[in-house]
Design a protein around this motif. Structure first.
Motif: not given
Length: 793
Positions: A131-155
């Motif tokens: 379990v990872l405890l993140v004390p401040d979501v806004q200061a440490e985590l990415p915007d999940l509304g853009q998560s589609h852009a950071w996953a892809h397949a190749q070869g």
């Protein structure tokens, strides 16, 4: 280059029709209706697929095949994105409860990178996920509304990117976590509400703590700022001053200032005046003078009478005598380690020398009985060497076979015959004959067996075997009256034939004449076959394999060994003083690059001095040596080859003309962070060609370094054998290639509060388009030899 794919769906997931809105909640589980017609009737079935809330632990990272940076990296480049690759191509979208929105689809897992000193990772155990405890979501985590852009397949593999821009010298935790709230609760083993939808696992608009289950994680630390391109751009050509490129000046008595070179750099190399050479020759040849380096290898008795140019230049030039003395010093300081290596190689040589000494004793002891054999007459020698006759070859056959075909019976050579007619035996005393005399008489024609006497009363029937008279008389009395005597005799002869079962005997013919034994020739052959000077060395040669090139005049001479030591002396020279490699090397500024030729005379002088001193040490330690072996043949740290051949009397050229190499040896010297941060950088030299007036490397004709070395903390040198080329050579530094790497392009300048790349207006791009823009291709830097070899005046 394999193209990037924005998403992959497999199996029944391809039938999902509910389109992903790319932001906000999604259905808890994907659903669709299956219609079927059976037996004339129709029906339908609602199907629901497993969603993020149904996954407790997806293999705990078992399908993870690569991370960048690697786990535990302590100098990771902050200019690259962190990424993770999976062996399953559709893994990031496998449990996403929606259909693609064109070429965009949110993954059900994402990669996050958080500061290790801010966030805390509970390692978990066999029953629950970390379990990872993140004390401040806004200061440490990415915007999940853009998560589609950071996953892809190749070869055939899938990849997750974390768009966080990393800071220099910072420790991070990278983790694969669920992207939806239902998956987060399931991973934490908390109740998952039975609701129709599931929200994202966090919202960056809220500054709140968050617990996240971790499917896979690793740690790394970034190094100083700068990637390959940045560090390569910092390198500056540094032309060396004459005193640095040539050597250091020192005062020599009666000669004034002389420039003493190092292993790198060039020099004008003036010869010392004749009067100095004459005085030094007399000193070296004196009873208590300094050593004459290389004299044993060159097989020269004195320096005054030496005809080898290299030997005179080495010992009469103060600069190269100093280099040879440096080689001797390196051996003296490392003598214990060198001798330990030498003694490890001597085990087989000592055993071989023990056998050779025993063979020498056997050869000397065999000379006396061999001389006695040579004094014997031929017949006596043949009788004495009877068992040897079957093992010695004559003209065509063995000696035993030649005697077998002679008039001498085999029994005359038997041990029993020799014992019966021994010179002092009773039979020899009564008859006055010895076995040797009887052998000579039989060989001269005396029949060995006389003619057999015919017993009295024997009747010989012509054309038949002999029948005694008593047998005929006994049966003749039984002859019937009506049978004549001649007919009865015929019947008797037929009965004898039937009784014996033999055909009628033909009249015996005298055996053909057989030749005499060539006793004189056989004696010569036997003496040659038993000569100790030949037989004992031949016997030893079967048991020993001498060193290559070992061919002494006496085949039983002890082997004088020259151990082969795999020790590049440049390491010891650098440890003694880096300035001995390149005078003034400390003047090279950080982030500089230059090139220098190898001072071949210096290297050869040092190698001769080192081998001269080492054979003296071998002799002092009782090692079997003739003081002419070349044990140390490597100056540079080469992977395989030597730098010099065996130092011996065949060296006829001038000093510095005996090193191996295809052409001029050029050494590229780089001081800076580039090769320290990128140790897998491919460095090579390529000839130059002109294309539209521009100089370019000729593809496919690269020459790799033949040796390399490092001087801590940040200096690297690489040596090349380069033939002369009118257009010169390029030294190429090529960034390590292989796996795809990604980093923020200059056009993506937007940042979120947590330091992640903000796509902003570019949210409409697919993951394949984003990956293509962020991919970093390998770079190469070309440095022309003419620019690096200049020496400022």
């Amino acid at each position: 280059m394999t193209e990037f794919v924005p998403w992959i769906r497999a199996g029944l997931a391809g039938a999902v029709t509910s389109v992903d809105p790319l932001e906000g909640p999604l259905p808890s589980r994907a659903a669709f209706t299956v219609h079927a017609a059976v037996g004339g009737g129709a029906g339908s079935l609602d199907v629901r697929l497993a969603g993020p809330g149904d996954v407790l632990a997806p293999g705990r990272g078992g399908t993870m095949i690569r991370t960048d940076p690697a786990d535990g990296a302590d100098t990771a480049e902050p200019t690259f994105f962190c990424c993770v690759e999976f062996a399953i191509p559709d893994l990031p979208w496998m449990f996403t409860p929606a259909a693609p929105n064109g070429d965009r689809l949110r993954p059900w897992i994402v990669l996050i990178v958080v500061a290790a000193d801010i966030c805390e990772l509970d390692p978990g155990d066999e029953r629950r996920l970390p379990v990872l405890l993140v004390p401040d979501v806004q200061a440490e985590l990415p915007d999940l509304g853009q998560s589609h852009a950071w996953a892809h397949a190749q070869g055939g593999r899938s990849r997750l990117l974390c768009p966080r821009v990393l800071a220099d010298g910072t420790s991070y935790i990278a983790a694969v976590v669920p992207a939806f709230e239902s998956g987060r609760l399931a991973g934490l083993r908390r109740p998952v509400p039975d609701t129709a939808t599931t929200d994202p696992a966090w919202e960056v608009s809220h500054a709140e703590p968050r617990e996240l289950p971790v499917y896979a994680s690793w740690r790394f630390t970034t190094g100083p700022g700068g990637d390959f391109a940045t560090l390569a751009s910092r390198l500056r050509r540094h032309p060396l001053r004459p005193e640095t490129a040539v050597g250091r000046t020192a005062e020599v008595p009666e000669l004034g200032p002389w420039v003493f070179p190092g292993a790198l750099g060039s020099t004008d190399d003036p010869l010392p005046p004749p009067e100095h050479a004459a005085a030094l020759t007399a000193l070296v040849d004196g009873p208590f003078g300094p050593p004459c380096y290389g004299r044993w290898h060159a097989a020269e008795g004195s320096l005054a009478g030496a005809a080898k140019p290299w030997l005179r230049r080495l010992n009469l030039d103060p600069r190269y005598r100093a280099a040879a003395a440096l080689g001797a010093r390196l051996v003296q300081e490392g003598q214990e380690e060198l001798m330990a290596d030498a003694w490890r190689q001597i085990g087989e040589v000592e055993a071989a020398n023990a056998l050779l000494r025993q063979a020498q004793l056997a050869r000397a002891a065999s000379q006396v009985p061999y001389a006695r054999l040579a004094e014997l007459e031929a017949a006596e020698l043949v009788l004495m060497c009877g068992p040897l006759l079957t093992r010695v070859r004559g003209e065509r056959l063995t000696l035993a076979a030649e005697i077998e075909s002679s008039r001498v019976p085999r029994g005359l050579l038997s041990p029993a015959f020799r014992r019966a007619l021994r010179p002092r035996g009773p039979l020899a005393r009564r008859t006055g004959l010895t076995a040797a005399e009887l052998l000579r008489q039989v060989d001269d024609g005396l029949p060995a067996v006389g003619e057999r006497p015919v017993p009295d009363g024997t009747v010989t029937l012509p054309g038949w075997c002999e029948i005694t008279g008593d047998l005929l008389d006994e049966h003749r009395e039984q002859r019937p009256a009506h049978v004549s005597e001649s007919a009865w005799d015929a019947l008797l002869r037929a009965a004898v034939e039937q009784q014996r079962g033999m055909p009628p005997c033909a009249p015996a013919e005298p055996p053909p004449g057989r030749p005499a034994i060539p006793l004189a020739r056989i004696k010569k052959v036997l003496l040659a076959a038993t000569r100790p000077d030949d037989t004992i060395p031949a016997r030893v040669a079967v048991r020993l394999t001498p060193p290559e090139g070992w061919a002494p005049a006496d085949p039983l001479a002890p082997i004088l060994a020259a151990p082969v030591l795999d020790r590049p002396l440049s390491r010891d020279l650098i440890a003694l003083s880096p300035g001995l490699l390149l005078p003034g090397i400390e003047e090279l500024p950080p982030e500089s690059v230059t090139a220098l030729p190898v001072n071949e005379r210096f290297v050869e002088s040092l190698m001769v001095g080192a081998n001269h001193e080492f054979v003296r040490e071998l002799l002092w330690r009782g090692y079997p040596t003739d003081q002419r072996g070349t044990s140390l043949r490597r100056f540079w740290d080469r992977p395989v080859d030597d730098d010099i051949p065996a130092i011996d009397h065949t060296w006829d050229g001038d000093l510095g003309e005996h090193l191996f190499g295809a052409g001029e040896q050029i050494v590229l010297v780089i001081r800076g962070e580039l090769l320290r941060r990128y140790p897998r950088t491919r460095v090579y030299a390529a000839p130059v060609r002109l294309v539209d007036g521009r100089r370019e490397p000729v593809p496919g004709e690269e020459r790799l370094p033949v040796f390399a070395g490092r001087i801590p903390p940040d200096l690297t040198f690489l040596g090349f054998d380069l033939p002369a080329d009118p257009l010169g050579w390029f030294f190429v530094l090529q960034q390590p290639s292989g796996e795809s790497r990604f980093g923020p392009p200059a056009t993506m300048s937007g940042r979120t509060a947590s330091g992640h790349v903000d796509l902003g207006a570019e949210r409409g791009q697919s993951a394949a388009q984003v990956a293509a823009r962020c991919e970093r291709r390998p770079l190469r830097v070309c440095l022309h030899s003419s620019d690096l070899l200049e020496v400022s005046r």
